[in-house]
Scaffold this motif. Sequence first.
Motif, PDB file in Angstrom:
ATOM      1  N   PRO A 225       0.821  -1.219   0.000  1.00  0.00           N
ATOM      2  CA  PRO A 225       0.000   0.000   0.000  1.00  0.00           C
ATOM      3  C   PRO A 225       0.854   1.268   0.000  1.00  0.00           C
ATOM      4  O   PRO A 225       1.711   1.442   0.870  1.00  0.00           O
ATOM      5  N   GLY A 226       0.634   2.124  -0.986  1.00  0.00           N
ATOM      6  CA  GLY A 226       1.304   3.412  -1.052  1.00  0.00           C
ATOM      7  C   GLY A 226       2.783   3.378  -1.376  1.00  0.00           C
ATOM      8  O   GLY A 226       3.438   4.422  -1.354  1.00  0.00           O
ATOM      9  N   MET A 227       3.322   2.201  -1.710  1.00  0.00           N
ATOM     10  CA  MET A 227       4.773   2.097  -1.888  1.00  0.00           C
ATOM     11  C   MET A 227       5.251   2.860  -3.111  1.00  0.00           C
ATOM     12  O   MET A 227       6.226   3.632  -3.038  1.00  0.00           O
ATOM     13  N   ILE A 228       4.606   2.660  -4.264  1.00  0.00           N
ATOM     14  CA  ILE A 228       5.055   3.340  -5.474  1.00  0.00           C
ATOM     15  C   ILE A 228       4.772   4.831  -5.376  1.00  0.00           C
ATOM     16  O   ILE A 228       5.599   5.665  -5.800  1.00  0.00           O
ATOM     17  N   MET A 381       1.167   3.838   6.168  1.00  0.00           N
ATOM     18  CA  MET A 381       1.590   3.330   4.869  1.00  0.00           C
ATOM     19  C   MET A 381       2.098   4.478   3.999  1.00  0.00           C
ATOM     20  O   MET A 381       1.506   5.576   4.025  1.00  0.00           O
ATOM     21  N   PRO A 382       3.149   4.286   3.242  1.00  0.00           N
ATOM     22  CA  PRO A 382       3.854   3.018   3.026  1.00  0.00           C
ATOM     23  C   PRO A 382       4.853   2.728   4.146  1.00  0.00           C
ATOM     24  O   PRO A 382       5.300   3.632   4.857  1.00  0.00           O
ATOM     25  N   ILE A 494      -6.794  -7.473  -6.302  1.00  0.00           N
ATOM     26  CA  ILE A 494      -5.606  -8.159  -5.788  1.00  0.00           C
ATOM     27  C   ILE A 494      -4.828  -7.235  -4.860  1.00  0.00           C
ATOM     28  O   ILE A 494      -4.361  -7.648  -3.788  1.00  0.00           O
ATOM     29  N   ARG A 495      -4.684  -5.970  -5.250  1.00  0.00           N
ATOM     30  CA  ARG A 495      -3.974  -5.024  -4.384  1.00  0.00           C
ATOM     31  C   ARG A 495      -4.716  -4.837  -3.061  1.00  0.00           C
ATOM     32  O   ARG A 495      -4.095  -4.671  -2.006  1.00  0.00           O
ATOM     33  N   SER A 499      -3.238  -5.431   0.669  1.00  0.00           N
ATOM     34  CA  SER A 499      -3.354  -4.338   1.638  1.00  0.00           C
ATOM     35  C   SER A 499      -3.987  -4.844   2.923  1.00  0.00           C
ATOM     36  O   SER A 499      -3.518  -4.532   4.034  1.00  0.00           O
ATOM     37  N   LEU A 500      -5.050  -5.639   2.799  1.00  0.00           N
ATOM     38  CA  LEU A 500      -5.685  -6.212   3.977  1.00  0.00           C
ATOM     39  C   LEU A 500      -4.743  -7.166   4.702  1.00  0.00           C
ATOM     40  O   LEU A 500      -4.714  -7.214   5.939  1.00  0.00           O
TER      41      LEU A 500
END
Length: 640
Positions: A225-228, A381-382, A494-495, A499-500
């Motif tokens: 989550p939020g990485m990119i 996050m991230p 899928i994301r 995340s969950l």
Amino acid sequence: REKRGKHGYLPTGAALHIVVVGFHHKKGCQVEFSYPPIIPAEGHDSSVLPDEWKYLPFLALPDGAHNFQEDTVYFHLPPLNGDMKCVYGVSCYRQIEAKALKVRQADVTRETVQKSVCVLSRVPLYGLLQAKLQLITHAYFEEKDFSQISILQELYDHMNGSLRGVALDGSQVYLGLSPRDLVLHFRHKVLILFKLILLEKKVLFYVSPVNRLVGALMTVLSLFPGMIEHGLADSSHYRPKSSVSEDLCVQGGSVSEEFVSVSVTDVTNATCELSGPDVTEEPASLTPVGDPAPGAADPHHLGPPSRSSPDSSEGDWETLDPGVLGGAHGEGGASGDGEPLEPFDPEPGPPITVQPQSTAGGQGLLTQGLVSGLEEDQYGMPLAVFTKGYLCLPYMALQQHHLLSDVTVRGFVAGATNILFRQQRHLSDAVVDVSRLPPVEEARIHIDDPELRRLLSLTTADLRFADYLVKHVTDNRDDVFLDGTGWEGGDEWIRAQFSLYVLSLLSSTLQQDNEKLLLEYGAPFVSAWRNTHNFRVWFTNKHPAMTEITAGHPFQGQYSVADVKLRFAHSVQNSERGKKIGNAMVTTSRSVVQTGKIVGQSVGGALTSAKSAMSSWFSTLAQPAVLPSPSTPEVPLDKE
């Protein structure tokens, strides 16, 4: 330092430079044009580069590019000064026959001309930049006159005009990154990759061409989550090769803060990372950041493997161990208190199939992390994975090979196409072979260290989670026109599952008496993860929105016969011994079928011949007798 708004909007233009890189028959790869000039005093056509960007030509024009007509590269460059963050590069490579050029310059001596047009950007909009750059690169080559640079200047103005004020959230960030394809190619191993990066290990992706390599690597990162969007700002802080060894000798091991920023809370950890001993079993209790226990083990590096097994590096970590399913190790159907767990529901409810609304709400407001320095949402996050010397290099040139063994680099997630990277597997904790022809070739993860394979062993709940993803992705591929258009089994779905997964894992660490909850994620994995930099940074801050997340593994529950079958299938598919048995069974069944066909054809041919002979004999008997004429000599009865 540039400041973004509270919703992550960038007030200034996205593009820093438009650069053309060509291959010179004497000088090799070099910058031929830049707009605006990278060094203003040198001009547009200067090939002089800052020392921090000395690898730019080799990243934009990848190794082995002559084997392909076109290719696309994502790469990261270090900042030029302390006020900048990571510089994101997207390059489109083409080659054209020299005889097709309208204007052939004097330095063109080969039959083909190889060039790349790349954008150096402030924002990680890889797919969006690639889509725009491919059109301009095609038009630039169609001119057949590389002195026509006005189209490149227009591209710079267009990008800064169209991307001004763009939000770093939503589908634009993930354009071109397909988790569905990733799950189809890696299947359950995608969760192993996810855990590898959580543990901040040295992970090397290997495949060619480069567009397939960077696509797989960045898609894995998009699961965090939020990485990119906000987690790669400090992912490219490294030093060029020319000064690393010299500075270490002169300064006695100290590192300049200009390239590796070390906060007060990480001085002790950084010292351990440079000379740390082998990893031992980590205690369950959490040591506060910057205050580790005396003699604590190095949390980031595992010791050398006690036994090396290159031939079975991938598979022995997933052998079928009855104890994994049993209750003796804490994964049984009852807890340590004797209370039975709730039975596992194979059809989970809305928290799994519906995108968590709380996650979206918590990501609306961004604040500057006090420890990480990253822009974080209300869940933290991230995670601060790519900070403090942990690098993200989507493509790595051969000239950057020294970074694999650089003492200032505590880990990396990098991609390479040169076979030399893959051959030196001792410099990486894991080598990921991305399949070239999926699903014909299977993606593989090579891990030589048996201790690391033990940490990454998937629990039964993890296998349920991975199997749930694979089934939803594969079951929704019946209609080619509707493939990937629905919510369940789609990219965003899928994301949302990952995340969950990570939020539930973090929430479980905040609970009192959480040993039973964390066992579902794997006790060795959780123990090692507690000592990573990203978890320590997250744990030191308070995140109010985490109260909305239910603790516990999303797929926890009692074990059944279906779990035994799932574990057995997983072990057979992923252990070397299981693969040998599976291949032997396939070969044996193929031989039996072929033998059956041969025997069936032989028996069938004999029966057909006998049938035709009997038919002719019966037809002869059914014909009326013909009496001989007087002139015909009588034939004896026995001969008839």
